[in-house]
Structures are given as structure tokens and as C-alpha cells.
Scaffold this motif. Structure first.
Motif, mmCIF file in Angstrom:
data_model
loop_
_atom_site.group_PDB
_atom_site.id
_atom_site.type_symbol
_atom_site.label_atom_id
_atom_site.label_comp_id
_atom_site.label_asym_id
_atom_site.label_seq_id
_atom_site.Cartn_x
_atom_site.Cartn_y
_atom_site.Cartn_z
ATOM 1 N N GLU A 43 -4.968 25.469 -10.462
ATOM 2 C CA GLU A 43 -4.820 24.181 -11.124
ATOM 3 C C GLU A 43 -5.314 24.236 -12.566
ATOM 4 O OE1 GLU A 43 -6.993 20.159 -11.819
ATOM 5 O OE2 GLU A 43 -7.805 22.173 -11.596
ATOM 6 N N THR A 46 -2.445 26.040 -14.558
ATOM 7 C CA THR A 46 -1.199 25.282 -14.656
ATOM 8 C C THR A 46 -1.375 23.985 -15.439
ATOM 9 O OG1 THR A 46 -1.542 24.233 -12.501
ATOM 10 C CG2 THR A 46 -0.238 26.255 -12.535
ATOM 11 N N LYS A 47 -2.453 23.260 -15.203
ATOM 12 C CA LYS A 47 -2.639 21.991 -15.913
ATOM 13 C C LYS A 47 -2.948 22.210 -17.393
ATOM 14 C CE LYS A 47 -3.509 18.857 -12.190
ATOM 15 N NZ LYS A 47 -4.459 17.979 -11.528
ATOM 16 N N LEU A 50 0.489 22.976 -18.855
ATOM 17 C CA LEU A 50 1.299 21.756 -18.892
ATOM 18 C C LEU A 50 0.806 20.787 -19.968
ATOM 19 C CD1 LEU A 50 1.873 21.110 -15.095
ATOM 20 C CD2 LEU A 50 3.605 21.708 -16.802
ATOM 21 N N TYR A 51 -0.500 20.677 -20.129
ATOM 22 C CA TYR A 51 -1.047 19.797 -21.161
ATOM 23 C C TYR A 51 -0.620 20.270 -22.554
ATOM 24 C CZ TYR A 51 -4.169 17.156 -24.117
ATOM 25 O OH TYR A 51 -4.657 16.339 -25.103
ATOM 26 N N LEU A 53 2.029 22.073 -23.360
ATOM 27 C CA LEU A 53 3.465 21.816 -23.524
ATOM 28 C C LEU A 53 3.735 20.325 -23.732
ATOM 29 C CD1 LEU A 53 4.841 24.261 -20.819
ATOM 30 C CD2 LEU A 53 4.871 24.572 -23.303
ATOM 31 N N HIS A 54 3.010 19.474 -23.031
ATOM 32 C CA HIS A 54 3.129 18.024 -23.167
ATOM 33 C C HIS A 54 2.771 17.591 -24.592
ATOM 34 C CE1 HIS A 54 1.435 13.892 -22.782
ATOM 35 N NE2 HIS A 54 2.499 13.718 -22.021
#
Length: 71
Positions: A43, A46-47, A50-51, A53-54
């Protein structure tokens, strides 16, 4: 206004808090500390990705931005 180092420390402490929460929930659900730790560590990676990329995607969206006055 916070310094960059304070903001970075806050981000790290928040990420650690979220990961501990995920590990505890995973432990309760699975009953396995090894599986819970694996889920928690996965986690984090991945998070974090993702953060990033966001945030990069939001740089392309003009919604809610104010233009700086021209000098």
C-alpha cells in the motif's frame, strides 16, 4: 506558512499513520501478521505512486486556479 521540511515531515507522518491503519485492518480481516504487513508495505508503494500521478494530472487541469496579476 510551513517550511518545505515541515510539509515533508507531515506527509511522511500521515503516510505512516495510513499504513499502520491499513496493517491493523488487514490483520483483523486476515488474522495473519505476515499478510497484513505485506498488504501495508504494498500500500505504501502503490498509494505513493498514485498520489504522484494524481498530482501531476491535476497540474494539467486549470479548474480553480487564479491568474497572477501581470506586473
Amino acid at each position: 506558512m510551513d517550511t518545505h521540511s515541515r510539509s515533508f515531515a507531515k506527509a511522511l507522518s500521515w503516510r505512516a499513520t495510513g499504513t499502520i491503519d491499513t496493517i491493523i485492518i488487514s490483520l483483523v480481516v486476515t488474522g495473519s501478521i505476515k499478510l497484513a504487513a505485506t498488504i501495508g508495505l504494498t500500500e505504501v508503494v502503490t498509494k505513493s505512486l498514485l498520489y504522484y500521478l494524481h498530482e501531476r494530472a491535476w497540474l494539467k487541469i486549470p479548474y480553480g486556479r487564479k491568474s497572477l496579476p501581470r506586473v
